[in-house]
Design an enzyme around this catalytic site. Structure first.
Site, PDB file in Angstrom:
ATOM      1  N   GLU A  76     -27.333 -15.598 -12.599  1.00  0.00           N
ATOM      2  CA  GLU A  76     -26.455 -14.529 -11.968  1.00  0.00           C
ATOM      3  C   GLU A  76     -26.993 -13.972 -10.723  1.00  0.00           C
ATOM      4  OE1 GLU A  76     -25.610 -13.682 -16.692  1.00  0.00           O
ATOM      5  OE2 GLU A  76     -25.970 -11.798 -15.302  1.00  0.00           O
ATOM      6  N   CYS A  91     -68.524   7.515 -10.437  1.00  0.00           N
ATOM      7  CA  CYS A  91     -67.220   8.086 -10.264  1.00  0.00           C
ATOM      8  C   CYS A  91     -67.147   8.933  -9.030  1.00  0.00           C
ATOM      9  CB  CYS A  91     -66.908   8.844 -11.667  1.00  0.00           C
ATOM     10  SG  CYS A  91     -65.388   9.815 -11.464  1.00  0.00           S
ATOM     11  N   GLU A 123     -23.881  -2.914 -11.946  1.00  0.00           N
ATOM     12  CA  GLU A 123     -24.540  -2.483 -10.684  1.00  0.00           C
ATOM     13  C   GLU A 123     -23.571  -1.824  -9.638  1.00  0.00           C
ATOM     14  OE1 GLU A 123     -28.682  -3.004  -9.070  1.00  0.00           O
ATOM     15  OE2 GLU A 123     -27.784  -3.521 -11.193  1.00  0.00           O
ATOM     16  N   ASP A 173       0.763  -1.095  -0.075  1.00  0.00           N
ATOM     17  CA  ASP A 173      -0.121  -0.048  -0.115  1.00  0.00           C
ATOM     18  C   ASP A 173       0.806   1.285  -0.080  1.00  0.00           C
ATOM     19  OD1 ASP A 173      -2.037  -1.458   0.133  1.00  0.00           O
ATOM     20  OD2 ASP A 173      -2.734  -1.189   2.148  1.00  0.00           O
ATOM     21  N   ASP A 220       0.471   4.285  -2.681  1.00  0.00           N
ATOM     22  CA  ASP A 220       0.475   5.605  -2.214  1.00  0.00           C
ATOM     23  C   ASP A 220       1.537   6.457  -2.776  1.00  0.00           C
ATOM     24  OD1 ASP A 220      -0.928   4.563   1.062  1.00  0.00           O
ATOM     25  OD2 ASP A 220      -2.072   5.103  -0.983  1.00  0.00           O
ATOM     26  N   TYR A 224     -22.300  -7.051 -15.466  1.00  0.00           N
ATOM     27  CA  TYR A 224     -22.991  -8.338 -15.970  1.00  0.00           C
ATOM     28  C   TYR A 224     -23.472  -8.378 -17.434  1.00  0.00           C
ATOM     29  CZ  TYR A 224     -26.816  -5.378 -14.204  1.00  0.00           C
ATOM     30  OH  TYR A 224     -27.717  -4.261 -14.114  1.00  0.00           O
ATOM     31  N   SER A 250     -36.249  -3.265 -17.999  1.00  0.00           N
ATOM     32  CA  SER A 250     -36.407  -3.877 -16.881  1.00  0.00           C
ATOM     33  C   SER A 250     -36.501  -5.346 -16.869  1.00  0.00           C
ATOM     34  CB  SER A 250     -37.477  -3.358 -16.016  1.00  0.00           C
ATOM     35  OG  SER A 250     -38.553  -3.236 -16.666  1.00  0.00           O
ATOM     36  N   LEU A 251     -36.696  -6.087 -15.932  1.00  0.00           N
ATOM     37  CA  LEU A 251     -36.820  -7.537 -15.974  1.00  0.00           C
ATOM     38  C   LEU A 251     -37.976  -8.004 -15.499  1.00  0.00           C
ATOM     39  CD1 LEU A 251     -33.428  -8.803 -14.509  1.00  0.00           C
ATOM     40  CD2 LEU A 251     -34.279  -9.072 -16.880  1.00  0.00           C
ATOM     41  N   CYS A 284     -64.520  12.868 -18.145  1.00  0.00           N
ATOM     42  CA  CYS A 284     -64.414  13.192 -16.528  1.00  0.00           C
ATOM     43  C   CYS A 284     -63.223  14.004 -16.054  1.00  0.00           C
ATOM     44  CB  CYS A 284     -64.086  11.634 -15.957  1.00  0.00           C
ATOM     45  SG  CYS A 284     -63.881  11.867 -14.146  1.00  0.00           S
ATOM     46  N   LYS A 301     -31.047 -15.969 -17.312  1.00  0.00           N
ATOM     47  CA  LYS A 301     -30.740 -15.560 -18.904  1.00  0.00           C
ATOM     48  C   LYS A 301     -30.504 -16.702 -19.624  1.00  0.00           C
ATOM     49  CE  LYS A 301     -28.465 -11.122 -17.351  1.00  0.00           C
ATOM     50  NZ  LYS A 301     -27.436 -10.512 -17.285  1.00  0.00           N
ATOM     51  N   ARG A 355     -30.018   4.499 -15.290  1.00  0.00           N
ATOM     52  CA  ARG A 355     -31.041   4.048 -16.054  1.00  0.00           C
ATOM     53  C   ARG A 355     -32.250   5.046 -16.271  1.00  0.00           C
ATOM     54  NH1 ARG A 355     -36.101   1.890 -15.582  1.00  0.00           N
ATOM     55  NH2 ARG A 355     -36.588   0.054 -17.230  1.00  0.00           N
ATOM     56  N   ASP A 397     -28.846  -5.814  -5.162  1.00  0.00           N
ATOM     57  CA  ASP A 397     -29.976  -4.542  -4.758  1.00  0.00           C
ATOM     58  C   ASP A 397     -29.123  -3.175  -4.513  1.00  0.00           C
ATOM     59  OD1 ASP A 397     -31.998  -4.183  -1.971  1.00  0.00           O
ATOM     60  OD2 ASP A 397     -32.223  -3.503  -4.099  1.00  0.00           O
ATOM     61  N   LYS A 408     -37.155 -13.563  -7.811  1.00  0.00           N
ATOM     62  CA  LYS A 408     -36.832 -12.885  -6.442  1.00  0.00           C
ATOM     63  C   LYS A 408     -36.887 -13.534  -5.092  1.00  0.00           C
ATOM     64  CE  LYS A 408     -36.630  -8.943  -6.875  1.00  0.00           C
ATOM     65  NZ  LYS A 408     -37.441  -7.726  -7.143  1.00  0.00           N
ATOM     66  N   CYS A 430     -64.767   5.045 -15.287  1.00  0.00           N
ATOM     67  CA  CYS A 430     -65.785   5.871 -15.206  1.00  0.00           C
ATOM     68  C   CYS A 430     -66.133   5.998 -16.547  1.00  0.00           C
ATOM     69  CB  CYS A 430     -65.084   7.177 -15.184  1.00  0.00           C
ATOM     70  SG  CYS A 430     -66.225   8.564 -15.161  1.00  0.00           S
ATOM     71  N   LYS A 479     -28.814 -11.342  -8.297  1.00  0.00           N
ATOM     72  CA  LYS A 479     -29.577  -9.905  -8.707  1.00  0.00           C
ATOM     73  C   LYS A 479     -29.217  -9.051  -7.459  1.00  0.00           C
ATOM     74  CE  LYS A 479     -33.943  -7.699 -10.194  1.00  0.00           C
ATOM     75  NZ  LYS A 479     -33.354  -6.477  -9.272  1.00  0.00           N
ATOM     76  N   GLU A 528       4.106   1.726  -1.449  1.00  0.00           N
ATOM     77  CA  GLU A 528       4.448   2.030  -2.704  1.00  0.00           C
ATOM     78  C   GLU A 528       3.231   2.472  -3.539  1.00  0.00           C
ATOM     79  OE1 GLU A 528       7.311  -1.332  -3.831  1.00  0.00           O
ATOM     80  OE2 GLU A 528       5.761  -2.279  -2.560  1.00  0.00           O
ATOM     81  N   CYS A 536     -66.615  12.769 -10.972  1.00  0.00           N
ATOM     82  CA  CYS A 536     -67.751  13.321 -11.641  1.00  0.00           C
ATOM     83  C   CYS A 536     -69.235  12.871 -11.586  1.00  0.00           C
ATOM     84  CB  CYS A 536     -67.442  13.569 -13.332  1.00  0.00           C
ATOM     85  SG  CYS A 536     -67.495  11.784 -13.755  1.00  0.00           S
TER      86      CYS A 536
END
Length: 667
Positions: free
Chosen positions: A117, A413, A177, A34, A38, A229, A83-84, A434, A295, A140, A121, A319, A429, A119, A36, A416
């Protein structure tokens, strides 16, 4: 030290530091200490300060952050960031596998290879590399347009700014990500607690907030990491790839960090087993995962499967169980949307789910309320479906005490008072005028991506509808200065500006006009597809469902919606009135423009928002790019131009002012 000696040493240090960053952050195999590292970094900082003419936006020193920005520029993705589709059960994933085989015409017994793969967060980022150097990083956004966060992404230590290989691809379009590890998230929140700052709810929010800091030095303090990815596009590279698993290996060969949890699974059963394996060790991982992504591995299969408007048909997110909590439904309200559909919404006793306080949850349809036997006063399990959208999962019936009340959709409604009619699974409606529907339609019609009539705020729209001045969107073009000045808080100047904006909006593109009509399920992307396929209104009006389904990206719902829209007499009358008020499509002017086919990049501060000039150039057939290259035709320079000016000068690009651009457009 002479300039030549300094230049040589600066380039040498940059090359060494890029290499050691790669060894340390990607290979996890450092070959120097480290201290060297730096020492080299400090030497490079000193030389760059003494010789600013050798500035390079991809120098390793940018990892500590550059100068603050005033705002984030918009970036149009060359390829939409879709999106997936989500799956939450084994059955849904098995059905996805069956659907893939049916679409490909394969036997149900055929084994499909899936690249499985994790996913993450985190926050999805689009990266563009040209000749091995990072040129653009963007969020995105809405999938079509994101924000330029290049300066902040350059501070991420495990992301190579210059690829550590000889003969890199000429062009790379990647997706990855941005993540914050759990320990780092904890450290940041502890610091914020000491400083009396609001705490981040979860690592994803902290990562997103870090990427969107206007001061890159603040981003650099957050110790973000990135995982790549997806190779979205690659040009000018000798090595051929035909599978996603090969693409992941290529990413690693090119010097990018990829996940060590990626796995090639032979068949859907193996993929489901691996999901359970990852789920079991979810809490032991250094970062948050919310599932896996399957995939289809073969690219030729992916191409055959294609995409819907929202997601690829060749991938699905499986998920992990969403975070849940129990709370009470205090009441059920009904919202009226732009298309007149009534949506029941549960008003909840506020509850914290995964760091977010939830007080409302969509109940979607009356059918769902009946299916789940939901009553006002019930204690219910609530989850953020996909860890995002709150939904009522089920009722705890054992806690019912007789005070609960059944909910009934209103016969009239709530806005209206018109009769509510059942339309399939939905209640709608019956009044196409409306006030709520009309107000929402007008908001959509005047929005920037539609007719782009600047100045129509919610308060003005409310008054125009409530006073009966505007009874459908075409009435906007009947407005005059005096009528507008009779509205609350509308003075002479604002009225004049609104009339000018209305007049200017009459010249638009066919695609924007289609989008502005507010056809159900037709967003900006689909509107462009329809405009390209049918060319003019007459063709689109006569389009059959079969013709619409021939378009890659148009499914049953969209096709039915388009056919239904153009079969309504009221809609056709509105379109005719809009055309009679002078709305016309300027797409054909592109062929006559002197800038048609020419490419432009903007830098510095301009007299109007950059989006204004972008739309102006595109209206005349020009192309707006995000970065400077030798193939660029013009760099338009405003006040305080950035590094793009130096790059353009070196590449021999034509450099013009804002006024010179306007002169070209008039010519």
């Amino acid at each position: 030290m002479t300039k030549e000696e300094a230049k040589k040493r600066i380039n040498e240090l940059r090359k060494l530091l890029h290499y050691h960053n790669y060894r340390y952050y990607v290979l996890d195999d450092p070959v120097i200490s480290d201290a060297e590292y730096d020492a080299m970094m400090e030497e490079l900082k000193k030389l760059e300060k003494e010789f600013p003419e050798f500035y390079d936006p991809n120098s390793p020193t940018v990892k500590v952050g550059g100068e603050p920005l005033n705002r984030f520029e918009k970036v149009e993705h060359k390829i939409p960031m879709l999106s997936l589709e989500d799956g939450f059960s084994d059955e849904e994933i098995v059905e996805f596998d069956r659907r893939v085989k049916r679409f490909l015409g394969l036997s149900p017994d055929e084994i499909i290879d899936y690249s499985v793969e994790p996913k993450f967060d985190g926050l999805s980022i689009n990266l563009i590399y040209e000749n091995g150097k990072l040129t653009t990083a963007s969020t995105r956004g809405d999938g079509l347009v994101g924000e330029n966060v290049t300066q902040n992404i350059r501070t991420i230590r495990n992301l190579p700014l210059v690829l550590p290989i000889e003969n890199p691809p000429e062009y790379l379009d990647l997706q990855g990500e941005v993540l914050l590890e759990k320990d780092e998230f904890k450290r940041i929140n502890e610091e914020r607690l000491k400083e009396g700052l609001p705490l981040f709810a979860n690592p994803r929010n902290a990562a997103a907030g870090s990427v969107r800091q206007l001061d890159p030095k603040e981003t650099a303090k957050r110790n973000l990491i990135m995982i790549l990815y997806y190779i979205r596009d690659i040009k000018g590279f000798s090595k051929e790839i035909s599978r996603q698993s090969e693409a992941l290996n290529l990413l690693k060969e090119l010097g990018f960090p990829i996940s060590d949890l990626n796995r090639l699974c032979h068949g859907v059963d193996e993929a489901i087993s691996y999901k359970k394996e990852l789920e079991a060790k979810r809490d032991t991982l250094p970062y948050e995962l919310d599932g896996i992504v399957l995939k289809v591995d073969r690219f030729d299969y992916q191409k055959q499967l294609g995409n819907t408007t929202k997601s690829p048909r060749w991938a699905i997110a499986f998920k992990f169980p969403a975070q849940q909590a129990t709370t009470k439904i205090k009441d059920i309200e009904v919202n009226v949307g732009r298309t007149g559909i009534l949506t029941p919404v549960a008003i909840l006793e506020p509850v914290n789910i995964g760091g977010v306080v939830v007080s409302r949850a969509s109940l979607h349809t009356m059918d769902e309320i009946e299916k789940k036997d939901i009553m006002i006063g019930d204690t219910v399990f609530v989850q953020r479906a996909g860890d995002v959208i709150p939904e009522v999962v089920k009722v705890v019936k054992d806690l019912r005490d007789g005070t609960q009340k059944k909910f009934k959709m209103p016969d009239f409604c709530p806005i209206c008072g018109s009769k509510v009619v059942k339309d399939g699974a939905y209640y709608r409606c019956s009044n196409i005028n409306c006030p709520k529907v009309l107000k929402e339609s007008i908001k959509h019609f005047v929005s920037r991506k539609a007719m782009n009539i600047d100045g129509f705020g919610d308060k003005i729209i409310e008054q125009l509808v409530d006073k009966g001045i505007v009874k459908d969107v075409s009435d906007i073009y009947k407005l005059d200065k005096e009528t507008l000045m009779n509205l609350d808080r509308v003075g002479e100047k604002l009225a004049e500006n609104l009339i000018t904006a209305i007049s200017r909006s009459k010249g638009t593109t066919f695609a924007k006009f289609i989008y502005a009509l507010g056809i159900r399920h037709v967003g900006e992307f689909v509107a462009k597809l329809l405009a390209e396929r049918f060319k003019n209104l007459e063709n689109l009006k006569k389009a059959t469902k079969e013709q619409l389904l021939e378009i890659n990206g148009v499914g049953e719902e969209i096709a039915d919606s388009v056919v239904s829209f153009f079969s309504e007499k009221k809609n056709l009358e509105t379109i005719d009135k809009l055309l009679s008020y002078g709305i016309h499509f300027e797409d054909e002017t592109k062929k006559k423009s002197s800038i048609a086919g020419k490419s432009f990049v903007f830098t510095g501060t301009l007299s109007k928002p950059r989006e204004y000039f972008k739309e102006l150039v595109e209206k005349h057939g020009g192309i707006v790019r995000n970065s400077v290259s030798k193939n660029l035709d013009y760099l338009v320079v405003g006040e305080n131009p950035g590094s793009k000016l130096q790059k353009a000068q070196k590449a021999g690009v034509n450099i013009i002012t804002e006024q010179e651009l306007l002169d070209m457009l008039e010519g």
